[in-house]
Motif scaffolding. Structure first.
Motif, PDB file in Angstrom:
ATOM      1  N   ASP A   1       0.820  -1.213   0.000  1.00 58.51           N
ATOM      2  CA  ASP A   1       0.000   0.000   0.000  1.00 58.51           C
ATOM      3  C   ASP A   1       0.851   1.260   0.000  1.00 58.51           C
ATOM      4  OD1 ASP A   1      -1.958  -1.906   0.382  1.00 58.51           O
ATOM      5  OD2 ASP A   1      -2.605  -1.156   2.346  1.00 58.51           O
TER       6      ASP A   1
ATOM      7  N   GLN B   1      -7.155   4.140   5.335  1.00 61.67           N
ATOM      8  CA  GLN B   1      -8.577   4.456   5.189  1.00 61.67           C
ATOM      9  C   GLN B   1      -9.083   4.096   3.794  1.00 61.67           C
ATOM     10  OE1 GLN B   1     -10.601   5.350   7.855  1.00 61.67           O
ATOM     11  NE2 GLN B   1     -12.124   4.717   6.362  1.00 61.67           N
ATOM     12  N   LEU B   2      -8.267   4.328   2.768  1.00 68.87           N
ATOM     13  CA  LEU B   2      -8.648   3.928   1.413  1.00 68.87           C
ATOM     14  C   LEU B   2      -8.829   2.413   1.339  1.00 68.87           C
ATOM     15  CD1 LEU B   2      -9.154   4.510  -1.570  1.00 68.87           C
ATOM     16  CD2 LEU B   2      -6.666   4.457  -1.915  1.00 68.87           C
ATOM     17  N   ARG B   3      -7.943   1.671   1.983  1.00 73.73           N
ATOM     18  CA  ARG B   3      -8.064   0.209   2.035  1.00 73.73           C
ATOM     19  C   ARG B   3      -9.380  -0.181   2.703  1.00 73.73           C
ATOM     20  NH1 ARG B   3      -5.574  -4.849   2.370  1.00 73.73           N
ATOM     21  NH2 ARG B   3      -3.692  -4.113   1.323  1.00 73.73           N
ATOM     22  N   LEU B   4      -9.685   0.421   3.834  1.00 77.58           N
ATOM     23  CA  LEU B   4     -10.909   0.080   4.557  1.00 77.58           C
ATOM     24  C   LEU B   4     -12.153   0.439   3.752  1.00 77.58           C
ATOM     25  CD1 LEU B   4      -9.852   1.238   8.134  1.00 77.58           C
ATOM     26  CD2 LEU B   4      -9.909  -1.104   7.239  1.00 77.58           C
ATOM     27  N   ASP B   5     -12.132   1.590   3.108  1.00 75.94           N
ATOM     28  CA  ASP B   5     -13.284   2.038   2.323  1.00 75.94           C
ATOM     29  C   ASP B   5     -13.529   1.149   1.100  1.00 75.94           C
ATOM     30  OD1 ASP B   5     -13.552   4.146   4.119  1.00 75.94           O
ATOM     31  OD2 ASP B   5     -12.655   5.631   2.765  1.00 75.94           O
ATOM     32  N   THR B   6     -12.465   0.617   0.528  1.00 76.45           N
ATOM     33  CA  THR B   6     -12.551  -0.159  -0.701  1.00 76.45           C
ATOM     34  C   THR B   6     -12.717  -1.655  -0.432  1.00 76.45           C
ATOM     35  OG1 THR B   6     -11.026   1.478  -1.625  1.00 76.45           O
ATOM     36  CG2 THR B   6     -11.437  -0.436  -2.967  1.00 76.45           C
ATOM     37  N   ARG B   7     -12.539  -2.058   0.807  1.00 71.71           N
ATOM     38  CA  ARG B   7     -12.537  -3.485   1.145  1.00 71.71           C
ATOM     39  C   ARG B   7     -13.783  -4.245   0.704  1.00 71.71           C
ATOM     40  NH1 ARG B   7     -13.492  -7.467   4.866  1.00 71.71           N
ATOM     41  NH2 ARG B   7     -11.762  -8.941   5.108  1.00 71.71           N
TER      42      ARG B   7
ATOM     43  N   HIS C   1     -13.425  -5.062  -2.884  1.00 71.61           N
ATOM     44  CA  HIS C   1     -12.283  -5.963  -3.033  1.00 71.61           C
ATOM     45  C   HIS C   1     -12.683  -7.397  -2.672  1.00 71.61           C
ATOM     46  CE1 HIS C   1      -8.225  -7.593  -2.432  1.00 71.61           C
ATOM     47  NE2 HIS C   1      -8.553  -7.868  -1.174  1.00 71.61           N
TER      48      HIS C   1
ATOM     49  N   TYR D   1      -8.916  -2.619  -5.235  1.00 66.91           N
ATOM     50  CA  TYR D   1      -7.812  -1.932  -4.565  1.00 66.91           C
ATOM     51  C   TYR D   1      -6.886  -1.285  -5.584  1.00 66.91           C
ATOM     52  CZ  TYR D   1      -8.562  -3.940   0.164  1.00 66.91           C
ATOM     53  OH  TYR D   1      -9.040  -4.274   1.404  1.00 66.91           O
TER      54      TYR D   1
ATOM     55  N   ALA E   1      -8.511   1.697  -7.252  1.00 71.51           N
ATOM     56  CA  ALA E   1      -8.624   2.850  -6.349  1.00 71.51           C
ATOM     57  C   ALA E   1      -7.282   3.541  -6.121  1.00 71.51           C
ATOM     58  CB  ALA E   1      -9.216   2.413  -5.013  1.00 71.51           C
TER      59      ALA E   1
END
Length: 98
Positions: A9, A15-21, A24, A74, A77
């Motif tokens: 990452d 936060q981008l990871r959490l929002d896109t999870r 994904h 991911y 994004a």
């Protein structure tokens, strides 16, 4: 043929990871249902927070593996700072040996 995707990452992108999870996970579920995805999970820092991903795909060739990785939400994004995709030999405990 198997391929390993090692994705790291961008700094500060948790936060981008959490929002896109959710997207994904939906994508990985589809790959799993189609037999493409063999293994997947986050890379974890010492504090237990994810900082990347490790995925193993079964694809015809490197071009297909790259396309599969690029289609991940991911990746779309812009989460990853680096993505390394390489052929991988499943030597110990391969599924066909079970």
């Amino acid at each position: 043929m198997y391929f390993a995707a090692i994705c790291r990452d961008k700094p500060g992108a948790l936060q981008l990871r959490l929002d896109t999870r959710p997207a994904h996970v939906e994508h990985l579920n589809a790959l799993n249902a189609n037999g493409v995805l063999k293994i997947a999970g986050p890379l974890l820092a010492e504090d237990g927070k994810p900082f990347g991903s490790l995925l193993i795909f079964e694809c015809a060739d490197l071009a297909e593996a790259k396309a599969v990785a690029a289609a991940d939400p991911y990746a779309k994004a812009g989460l990853f700072e680096t993505v390394e995709i390489t052929p991988w030999n499943w030597t110990f405990n391969p599924p066909e040996a079970r």
